[in-house]
Design an enzyme around this catalytic site. Structure first.
Site, PDB file in Angstrom:
ATOM      1  N   HIS A 173      -9.697   1.113   4.440  1.00 40.84           N
ATOM      2  CA  HIS A 173      -8.426   1.321   5.141  1.00 40.84           C
ATOM      3  C   HIS A 173      -8.658   2.287   6.308  1.00 40.84           C
ATOM      4  O   HIS A 173      -9.461   3.214   6.213  1.00 40.84           O
ATOM      5  CB  HIS A 173      -7.371   1.884   4.184  1.00 40.84           C
ATOM      6  CG  HIS A 173      -6.017   1.933   4.807  1.00 40.84           C
ATOM      7  ND1 HIS A 173      -5.636   2.971   5.622  1.00 40.84           N
ATOM      8  CD2 HIS A 173      -4.986   1.055   4.784  1.00 40.84           C
ATOM      9  CE1 HIS A 173      -4.402   2.722   6.068  1.00 40.84           C
ATOM     10  NE2 HIS A 173      -3.991   1.575   5.569  1.00 40.84           N
ATOM     11  N   GLY A 225       2.049   2.570  10.665  1.00 46.87           N
ATOM     12  CA  GLY A 225       2.979   3.686  10.511  1.00 46.87           C
ATOM     13  C   GLY A 225       3.659   4.116  11.798  1.00 46.87           C
ATOM     14  O   GLY A 225       4.294   5.159  11.854  1.00 46.87           O
ATOM     15  N   GLY A 267       2.769  -0.991   4.306  1.00 49.72           N
ATOM     16  CA  GLY A 267       2.779   0.424   3.933  1.00 49.72           C
ATOM     17  C   GLY A 267       4.194   0.917   3.731  1.00 49.72           C
ATOM     18  O   GLY A 267       4.818   0.688   2.692  1.00 49.72           O
ATOM     19  N   GLY A 268       4.743   1.571   4.745  1.00 50.33           N
ATOM     20  CA  GLY A 268       6.059   2.208   4.659  1.00 50.33           C
ATOM     21  C   GLY A 268       7.146   1.349   4.033  1.00 50.33           C
ATOM     22  O   GLY A 268       7.869   1.795   3.141  1.00 50.33           O
ATOM     23  N   ASN A 302       0.868  -1.181   0.000  1.00 48.63           N
ATOM     24  CA  ASN A 302       0.000   0.000   0.000  1.00 48.63           C
ATOM     25  C   ASN A 302       0.902   1.228   0.000  1.00 48.63           C
ATOM     26  O   ASN A 302       1.451   1.598   1.037  1.00 48.63           O
ATOM     27  CB  ASN A 302      -0.895  -0.034   1.252  1.00 48.63           C
ATOM     28  CG  ASN A 302      -1.726   1.234   1.393  1.00 48.63           C
ATOM     29  OD1 ASN A 302      -1.817   2.033   0.465  1.00 48.63           O
ATOM     30  ND2 ASN A 302      -2.329   1.419   2.554  1.00 48.63           N
ATOM     31  N   TRP A 303       1.034   1.841  -1.161  1.00 53.36           N
ATOM     32  CA  TRP A 303       1.956   2.976  -1.282  1.00 53.36           C
ATOM     33  C   TRP A 303       1.404   4.248  -0.642  1.00 53.36           C
ATOM     34  O   TRP A 303       2.130   5.232  -0.504  1.00 53.36           O
ATOM     35  CB  TRP A 303       2.263   3.252  -2.752  1.00 53.36           C
ATOM     36  CG  TRP A 303       3.163   2.240  -3.391  1.00 53.36           C
ATOM     37  CD1 TRP A 303       3.752   1.149  -2.799  1.00 53.36           C
ATOM     38  CD2 TRP A 303       3.603   2.224  -4.752  1.00 53.36           C
ATOM     39  NE1 TRP A 303       4.515   0.466  -3.710  1.00 53.36           N
ATOM     40  CE2 TRP A 303       4.445   1.105  -4.920  1.00 53.36           C
ATOM     41  CE3 TRP A 303       3.366   3.052  -5.856  1.00 53.36           C
ATOM     42  CZ2 TRP A 303       5.045   0.790  -6.138  1.00 53.36           C
ATOM     43  CZ3 TRP A 303       3.958   2.730  -7.069  1.00 53.36           C
ATOM     44  CH2 TRP A 303       4.783   1.617  -7.199  1.00 53.36           C
ATOM     45  N   GLU A 308      -7.120   4.749   7.374  1.00 49.64           N
ATOM     46  CA  GLU A 308      -6.964   6.184   7.069  1.00 49.64           C
ATOM     47  C   GLU A 308      -8.208   6.725   6.365  1.00 49.64           C
ATOM     48  O   GLU A 308      -8.573   7.892   6.535  1.00 49.64           O
ATOM     49  CB  GLU A 308      -5.685   6.405   6.241  1.00 49.64           C
ATOM     50  CG  GLU A 308      -4.447   6.286   7.127  1.00 49.64           C
ATOM     51  CD  GLU A 308      -3.203   5.731   6.455  1.00 49.64           C
ATOM     52  OE1 GLU A 308      -3.117   5.762   5.212  1.00 49.64           O
ATOM     53  OE2 GLU A 308      -2.315   5.246   7.186  1.00 49.64           O
ATOM     54  N   SER A 343       3.080  -1.787  10.398  1.00 50.96           N
ATOM     55  CA  SER A 343       4.530  -1.811  10.652  1.00 50.96           C
ATOM     56  C   SER A 343       5.175  -3.160  10.342  1.00 50.96           C
ATOM     57  O   SER A 343       6.075  -3.598  11.061  1.00 50.96           O
ATOM     58  CB  SER A 343       4.843  -1.360  12.084  1.00 50.96           C
ATOM     59  OG  SER A 343       4.423  -0.016  12.271  1.00 50.96           O
TER      60      SER A 343
HETATM   61  P1  PGA Z   1       2.564   0.552   7.620  1.00 51.51           P
HETATM   62  O1  PGA Z   1       1.123   0.720   6.916  1.00 51.51           O
HETATM   63  O2  PGA Z   1       3.164  -0.727   7.102  1.00 51.51           O
HETATM   64  O3  PGA Z   1       3.328   1.763   7.208  1.00 51.51           O
HETATM   65  O4  PGA Z   1       2.319   0.483   9.094  1.00 51.51           O
HETATM   66  C1  PGA Z   1       0.283  -0.373   6.696  1.00 51.51           C
HETATM   67  C2  PGA Z   1      -1.014   0.081   6.073  1.00 51.51           C
HETATM   68  O5  PGA Z   1      -1.509   1.152   6.441  1.00 51.51           O
HETATM   69  O6  PGA Z   1      -1.586  -0.608   5.204  1.00 51.51           O
END
Ligand code: PGA
Length: 242
Positions: free
Chosen positions: A92, A170, A226-227, A9-10, A94, A205
């Site tokens: 998601h 994150g 994500g990251g 997930n960019w 967010e 994470s």
């Molecule tokens: P992260 O994000 O790996 O940066 O914690 C995961 C996500 O939100 O899908």
């Protein structure tokens, strides 16, 4: 029985050059016989990602619950399919916390994705406050139940679920393999008999150095990253950890 899936997930990151380099580097670093890989770039880079990728599935990070029309800034399921997407993230955290998507809206988006032949990756997870109040399973069950109510259990078991505790996204603070496994097992139980074939990913994470212990849990079928998905070597290492 369940082929592991690792998804990138960019979020709101990337550029045309980044897309080109990423897929060129990634393709020969992955053993596609052991892992399925999906990448979720921002909307504007989807066409380029589809063009560049050979064996990686591409998906949108979001979709509209509406079919078409006067909805400025929105992107429909048919548009995602039109540019070659096969998957889409739905709900998601967010989207839920920053853009006000509630369980009903997420369920409607899930149905729209399914109706158009996209594979939804349904994201669920509790906040830190909810975990500390011992409400993790209530929250996660309500998030999934809303989708089952609207889409039906078969549609949900045929989709992908991503358990992403909000406090781990994150933050560098990963759920322990045991914490994650506990929720994954409970989700699978909630899905009933057909849940045995549903892929349930862990997100929050995930890094190259913790992926293996997370993915070795019996009910964790891969990850939503994500990251760490923005660095191709890290992401390839995570894909190799399944
Ligand atoms: P992260 O994000 O790996 O940066 O914690 C995961 C996500 O939100 O899908």
């Amino acid at each position: 029985m369940r082929k592991p899936l690792v998804a990138a997930n960019w979020k709101m990151n990337g550029s045309v050059d980044f897309v080109k380099n990423f897929f060129t580097d990634l393709e020969n670093k992955i053993d596609h016989s052991t892992v399925e890989v999906a990448v979720f770039p921002p909307f504007v880079y989807l066409s380029e990602a589809v063009k560049q990728s050979q064996s990686v599935s591409i998906g949108g990070q979001n979709l509209s619950d509406k079919a078409e029309g006067a909805f400025t800034g929105e992107v429909s399921a048919t548009m995602l399919v039109d540019v070659g997407c096969t998957h889409v993230l739905v709900g998601h955290s967010e989207r839920r916390s920053l853009y006000g998507e509630d369980n009903q809206m997420v369920a409607e988006k899930f149905v729209t994705a399914k109706e158009n032949g996209l594979i939804p990756v349904l994201c669920v997870g509790e906040t830190l406050e909810e975990r500390e109040a011992d409400k993790t399973m209530d929250v996660v069950k309500a998030q999934i139940a809303a989708v089952i109510d609207l889409a039906g259990i078969e549609a949900v078991t045929a989709a992908v679920i991503a358990y992403e505790p909000v406090w781990a996204i994150g933050t560098g603070r990963t759920a322990s393999p045991e914490q994650a496994q506990e929720v994954h097992a409970a989700i699978r139980e909630l899905l009933g008999e057909a849940g045995g074939k549903t892929r349930i990913l862990y997100g929050g994470s995930v890094k190259a150095d913790n992926a293996e212990t997370l993915f070795s849990q019996p009910d964790i079928d891969g990850g939503l990253v994500g990251g760490a998905s923005l660095k191709v070597d890290d992401f390839a290492a995570i894909c190799g950890s399944v």
